[in-house]
Design a protein around this motif. Structure first.
Motif, PDB file in Angstrom:
ATOM      1  N   LEU A  68       0.865  -1.173   0.000  1.00  0.00           N
ATOM      2  CA  LEU A  68       0.000   0.000   0.000  1.00  0.00           C
ATOM      3  C   LEU A  68       0.904   1.226   0.000  1.00  0.00           C
ATOM      4  N   CYS A  69       0.760   2.089  -1.010  1.00  0.00           N
ATOM      5  CA  CYS A  69       1.670   3.226  -1.183  1.00  0.00           C
ATOM      6  C   CYS A  69       0.901   4.539  -1.119  1.00  0.00           C
ATOM      7  N   HIS A  70       1.587   5.568  -0.625  1.00  0.00           N
ATOM      8  CA  HIS A  70       0.985   6.898  -0.510  1.00  0.00           C
ATOM      9  C   HIS A  70       0.701   7.482  -1.887  1.00  0.00           C
ATOM     10  N   ASP A  71       1.646   7.290  -2.807  1.00  0.00           N
ATOM     11  CA  ASP A  71       1.486   7.736  -4.193  1.00  0.00           C
ATOM     12  C   ASP A  71       2.450   6.930  -5.059  1.00  0.00           C
ATOM     13  N   LEU A  72       2.606   7.318  -6.311  1.00  0.00           N
ATOM     14  CA  LEU A  72       3.434   6.527  -7.229  1.00  0.00           C
ATOM     15  C   LEU A  72       4.930   6.798  -7.079  1.00  0.00           C
ATOM     16  N   SER A  73       5.313   7.675  -6.153  1.00  0.00           N
ATOM     17  CA  SER A  73       6.741   7.961  -5.972  1.00  0.00           C
ATOM     18  C   SER A  73       7.502   6.734  -5.476  1.00  0.00           C
ATOM     19  N   ALA A  74       6.788   5.769  -4.888  1.00  0.00           N
ATOM     20  CA  ALA A  74       7.440   4.555  -4.380  1.00  0.00           C
ATOM     21  C   ALA A  74       7.766   3.563  -5.496  1.00  0.00           C
ATOM     22  N   LEU A  75       7.230   3.794  -6.684  1.00  0.00           N
ATOM     23  CA  LEU A  75       7.381   2.808  -7.751  1.00  0.00           C
ATOM     24  C   LEU A  75       8.833   2.499  -8.073  1.00  0.00           C
ATOM     25  N   GLY A 120       2.347  -6.697  -5.740  1.00  0.00           N
ATOM     26  CA  GLY A 120       1.211  -5.817  -5.993  1.00  0.00           C
ATOM     27  C   GLY A 120       1.502  -4.416  -5.468  1.00  0.00           C
ATOM     28  N   ILE A 121       1.046  -3.419  -6.204  1.00  0.00           N
ATOM     29  CA  ILE A 121       1.185  -2.022  -5.782  1.00  0.00           C
ATOM     30  C   ILE A 121      -0.214  -1.404  -5.778  1.00  0.00           C
ATOM     31  N   ARG A 122      -0.542  -0.714  -4.689  1.00  0.00           N
ATOM     32  CA  ARG A 122      -1.883  -0.128  -4.576  1.00  0.00           C
ATOM     33  C   ARG A 122      -1.795   1.245  -3.938  1.00  0.00           C
ATOM     34  N   VAL A 123      -2.475   2.232  -4.523  1.00  0.00           N
ATOM     35  CA  VAL A 123      -2.564   3.584  -3.961  1.00  0.00           C
ATOM     36  C   VAL A 123      -4.030   3.832  -3.614  1.00  0.00           C
ATOM     37  N   PRO A 124      -4.383   3.792  -2.336  1.00  0.00           N
ATOM     38  CA  PRO A 124      -5.797   3.870  -1.939  1.00  0.00           C
ATOM     39  C   PRO A 124      -6.346   5.290  -1.936  1.00  0.00           C
ATOM     40  N   ASP A 125      -7.630   5.404  -2.222  1.00  0.00           N
ATOM     41  CA  ASP A 125      -8.316   6.685  -2.172  1.00  0.00           C
ATOM     42  C   ASP A 125      -9.143   6.723  -0.884  1.00  0.00           C
ATOM     43  N   HIS A 126      -8.446   6.796   0.241  1.00  0.00           N
ATOM     44  CA  HIS A 126      -9.118   6.757   1.548  1.00  0.00           C
ATOM     45  C   HIS A 126      -8.300   7.590   2.525  1.00  0.00           C
ATOM     46  N   ALA A 127      -8.978   8.492   3.239  1.00  0.00           N
ATOM     47  CA  ALA A 127      -8.266   9.454   4.091  1.00  0.00           C
ATOM     48  C   ALA A 127      -7.455   8.781   5.195  1.00  0.00           C
ATOM     49  N   ILE A 128      -7.991   7.717   5.813  1.00  0.00           N
ATOM     50  CA  ILE A 128      -7.250   7.051   6.889  1.00  0.00           C
ATOM     51  C   ILE A 128      -5.992   6.398   6.328  1.00  0.00           C
ATOM     52  N   CYS A 129      -6.124   5.708   5.207  1.00  0.00           N
ATOM     53  CA  CYS A 129      -4.948   5.076   4.583  1.00  0.00           C
ATOM     54  C   CYS A 129      -3.890   6.116   4.230  1.00  0.00           C
ATOM     55  N   GLN A 130      -4.325   7.198   3.604  1.00  0.00           N
ATOM     56  CA  GLN A 130      -3.370   8.226   3.193  1.00  0.00           C
ATOM     57  C   GLN A 130      -2.674   8.852   4.395  1.00  0.00           C
ATOM     58  N   ALA A 131      -3.413   9.056   5.475  1.00  0.00           N
ATOM     59  CA  ALA A 131      -2.814   9.628   6.693  1.00  0.00           C
ATOM     60  C   ALA A 131      -1.815   8.659   7.313  1.00  0.00           C
ATOM     61  N   LEU A 132      -2.155   7.369   7.358  1.00  0.00           N
ATOM     62  CA  LEU A 132      -1.232   6.354   7.882  1.00  0.00           C
ATOM     63  C   LEU A 132       0.062   6.329   7.071  1.00  0.00           C
ATOM     64  N   LEU A 133      -0.086   6.318   5.745  1.00  0.00           N
ATOM     65  CA  LEU A 133       1.090   6.223   4.877  1.00  0.00           C
ATOM     66  C   LEU A 133       1.954   7.473   4.960  1.00  0.00           C
ATOM     67  N   ALA A 134       1.326   8.641   5.043  1.00  0.00           N
ATOM     68  CA  ALA A 134       2.087   9.891   5.156  1.00  0.00           C
ATOM     69  C   ALA A 134       2.884   9.923   6.455  1.00  0.00           C
ATOM     70  N   GLU A 135       2.261   9.479   7.542  1.00  0.00           N
ATOM     71  CA  GLU A 135       2.940   9.478   8.843  1.00  0.00           C
ATOM     72  C   GLU A 135       4.018   8.399   8.899  1.00  0.00           C
ATOM     73  N   HIS A 136       3.738   7.244   8.303  1.00  0.00           N
ATOM     74  CA  HIS A 136       4.679   6.114   8.336  1.00  0.00           C
ATOM     75  C   HIS A 136       5.912   6.382   7.478  1.00  0.00           C
ATOM     76  N   GLY A 137       5.698   7.051   6.351  1.00  0.00           N
ATOM     77  CA  GLY A 137       6.829   7.420   5.501  1.00  0.00           C
ATOM     78  C   GLY A 137       7.318   6.328   4.585  1.00  0.00           C
ATOM     79  N   GLU A 138       6.645   5.203   4.559  1.00  0.00           N
ATOM     80  CA  GLU A 138       6.992   4.118   3.648  1.00  0.00           C
ATOM     81  C   GLU A 138       5.759   3.250   3.442  1.00  0.00           C
ATOM     82  N   PRO A 139       5.769   2.385   2.411  1.00  0.00           N
ATOM     83  CA  PRO A 139       4.579   1.562   2.160  1.00  0.00           C
ATOM     84  C   PRO A 139       4.257   0.624   3.318  1.00  0.00           C
ATOM     85  N   ILE A 140       3.020   0.152   3.314  1.00  0.00           N
ATOM     86  CA  ILE A 140       2.539  -0.833   4.286  1.00  0.00           C
ATOM     87  C   ILE A 140       2.236  -2.122   3.541  1.00  0.00           C
ATOM     88  N   MET A 141       2.720  -3.240   4.048  1.00  0.00           N
ATOM     89  CA  MET A 141       2.386  -4.537   3.464  1.00  0.00           C
ATOM     90  C   MET A 141       0.929  -4.813   3.814  1.00  0.00           C
TER      91      MET A 141
END
Length: 207
Positions: A68-75, A120-141
């Protein structure tokens, strides 16, 4: 003991997001809502949490895991992709799609398909996911919160709490989730996109 955090699905409270990310950083396994279903997640390199997830879902060695990625910059870090495919991803993210790509050496082997070395690579359209990923600073398995004896993924947060009590470190209650999983698209064959699974994401605009 499983902790529960009640996080607003549209305006996540930063303090609670930080608490959730602390659990991830300590090697914990969490259940959380996405733009499709509830999901299970952990840090990329957390072997114990991944093993617990595998036991919980009774997954075999062929299971395709997703980052689970914040955006495509992790690609560039975690996946290999050609320009035409990048344009396809950019047009369909964030959203209810999972794209199967060739993984890089940055992806732990146990997360990739053992023969194809895909992830698999996924960029979710969900505020909680985006907030988790932004705070974590890296993808989530991540993997769908779909227990092996159930027909559909868990959708009621009360059921998520009840069934996962003692099996995960944290449940994020963000309201009711969906039952339709992501649309899965493989970009590994070299001849354009292949639909692996039709799900929540429309496929008309893929081709």
């Amino acid at each position: 003991m499983t902790e529960t955090l009640y996080i607003h699905p549209e305006t996540p409270q930063p303090r609670l997001i930080r608490q959730a990310v602390d659990v991830l950083r300590r090697g914990g396994l969490i259940a959380y809502p996405t733009d499709t279903t509830y999901a299970l997640g952990c840090g990329i390199g957390e072997k114990a949490a991944l093993d617990q997830l595998i036991r919980l879902r009774r997954l075999d060695k062929k299971h395709q895991f997703t980052l689970l990625c914040h955006d495509l910059s992790a690609l560039a870090t975690y996946a290999k992709i050609d320009n035409p495919d990048y344009r396809l991803l950019k047009a369909h993210t964030p959203g209810p799609y999972t794209f199967i790509l060739q993984g890089t050496s940055e992806v732990p082997r146990r997360l990739m398909d053992p023969k194809k070395r895909t992830i698999g690579i996924r960029v979710p359209d969900h505020a909680i996911c985006q907030a988790l990923l932004a705070e974590h600073g890296e993808p989530i398995m991540t993997s769908t919160c779909h227990l092996p004896d159930d027909e559909f993924p868990l959708t009621d947060p009360q059921d998520v709490r009840d069934f996962l009590q003692g099996h995960v470190d944290l449940v994020i209650d963000g309201g009711f989730g969906g039952v339709t999983e992501t649309t899965v698209i493989s970009l590994c064959e070299g001849d354009g996109p292949h639909i692996v699974r039709e799900g929540a994401g429309p496929v008309d605009s893929i081709f």
